[in-house]
Design an enzyme around this catalytic site. Structure first.
Site, mmCIF file in Angstrom:
data_model
loop_
_atom_site.group_PDB
_atom_site.id
_atom_site.type_symbol
_atom_site.label_atom_id
_atom_site.label_comp_id
_atom_site.label_asym_id
_atom_site.label_seq_id
_atom_site.Cartn_x
_atom_site.Cartn_y
_atom_site.Cartn_z
ATOM 1 C CG LEU A 1 70.308 85.215 65.129
ATOM 2 C CD1 LEU A 1 71.714 84.625 65.081
ATOM 3 C CD2 LEU A 1 70.252 86.505 64.323
ATOM 4 C CE LYS B 1 61.176 75.320 75.360
ATOM 5 N NZ LYS B 1 62.642 75.197 75.626
ATOM 6 C CG ASN C 1 69.058 79.587 63.006
ATOM 7 O OD1 ASN C 1 69.936 80.415 63.215
ATOM 8 N ND2 ASN C 1 68.143 79.266 63.919
ATOM 9 C CE1 TYR D 1 78.450 77.337 67.176
ATOM 10 C CE2 TYR D 1 79.936 79.205 66.916
ATOM 11 C CZ TYR D 1 78.732 78.591 66.646
ATOM 12 O OH TYR D 1 77.805 79.213 65.836
ATOM 13 C CE LYS E 1 77.853 76.906 63.414
ATOM 14 N NZ LYS E 1 76.613 76.578 62.659
#
Length: 343
Positions: A51, A76, A126, A213, A217
């Protein structure tokens, strides 16, 4: 105090499962074709794959003048940037190192922003991860997913706010969009009444791979309500954005076994394409305006926060989390930086 539209909406009346299916099946909203980012500078973290990389491509397609790809691995990052430079040869594209599990790296990154950039308009946070097993960041002592998804994201958010305010044009607020997740609606956060709070995540006895997770968040939902109150949306607009379950995302790169198989099947059946998922970032950062300040965006519109934000204990949890977070980040003057945004 700047009101949060998400908080004012009250809790969703739909359950987590219903919300998930409705969200994944919602019709994508196209980015307006007349948006022109000429002259603007954007930072995207976690930009070498998935994303993050696709959102870079979409920002560049809107005539963005300068892109900074913040990545863990420069090798990368440069490989990804090479393809973008071929596709967008007139745009300045840089690759900067950023290790989100390191306080030193985050501070060095912000210092580089302050020193090297004359202008800064948009920041997309992100970078994130989901863990199957508990691991602790040696330099901080915190469980890795809480460190990266919450504590370090809060640190970078706070430290970069002054640059967004000072380096964006006076008539146009800077934009800070932090990637969240629809999994917050299933978050349990069972230790939210414990004091101290942050340390409970480092205890193996409290490890739950199925919840960690989502809880990492949901911490961001508690925090943004307080953080946004320090920032005038005419200076910087801050929001959270959920890209939805997306095919090609690298979020579950460390998850293996049955869990990996289940999510792979879900992505195959219901997952958004990378193009659709990344478009939510662009929408949050360049389409939406100050009505989204301090709010959560889901399916290209303002949505309620996680259910826990409306519980009777929400204010107490918010204050405890805030106090502990500010104490954790006291070493770099996080609270002073926020207070400075009010001047």
């Amino acid at each position: 105090m700047y009101p949060s539209k998400s908080l004012e909406m009250g809790p969703s009346k739909s359950g987590p499962g219903s919300m998930f299916f409705k969200s994944q099946l919602s019709k994508p909203v196209q980015t307006p074709k007349d948006i022109d980012l000429s002259g603007k500078v954007t930072i995207v973290t976690g930009a070498s794959t998935g994303l993050g990389l696709e959102s870079c491509r979409q920002f560049l397609s809107l005539k963005l003048s300068h892109l900074i790809m913040a990545v863990r691995s420069v090798q990368k990052g440069e490989k990804a940037a090479k393809k973008l430079r071929t596709e967008f040869p007139t745009t300045k594209i840089e690759v900067w190192t950023l290790e989100m599990s390191s306080y030193d790296s985050i501070q060095a990154f912000v210092h580089r922003v302050e020193k090297d950039l004359v202008r800064l308009d948009i920041v997309i946070l992100n970078a994130g991860l989901a863990k199957q097993d508990l691991s602790v960041v040696e330099s901080t002592g915190h469980e890795e997913s809480i460190q990266v998804n919450y504590i370090s994201t809060v640190l970078l958010s706070i430290l970069i706010l002054p640059a967004l305010k000072a380096k964006s044009p006076p008539s146009t607020p800077g934009r800070l969009s932090i990637v969240s997740s629809g999994t917050v609606f299933a978050a349990k956060f069972p230790t939210r009444h414990e004091v101290p709070l942050l340390k409970t995540f480092d205890d193996k006895a409290n490890w739950d791979a199925n919840d960690r997770y989502a809880t990492s968040k949901v911490l961001g939902h508690y925090f943004i309500v307080k953080m946004a109150s320090y920032v005038d949306p005419s200076d910087v607009i801050i929001n959270l954005v959920d890209p939805g379950l997306t095919k090609g995302s690298g979020l579950l790169r460390e998850v293996t076994g049955l869990v990996s198989v289940v999510f792979a099947l879900m992505k195959w059946a219901l997952g958004r394409t990378l193009e659709v998922g990344a478009s939510t970032y662009v929408d949050a950062a360049v389409v939406k305006e100050n009505e989204t300040h301090g709010s959560f965006l889901m399916d290209w519109k303002i949505a309620p926060f996680a259910y826990l934000l409306y519980a009777a204990d929400s204010n107490a949890v918010t204050e405890q989390l805030w106090d502990e977070s500010m104490k954790e980040l006291e070493f770099c003057g996080a609270l002073r930086a926020l207070e400075g945004m009010r001047q």
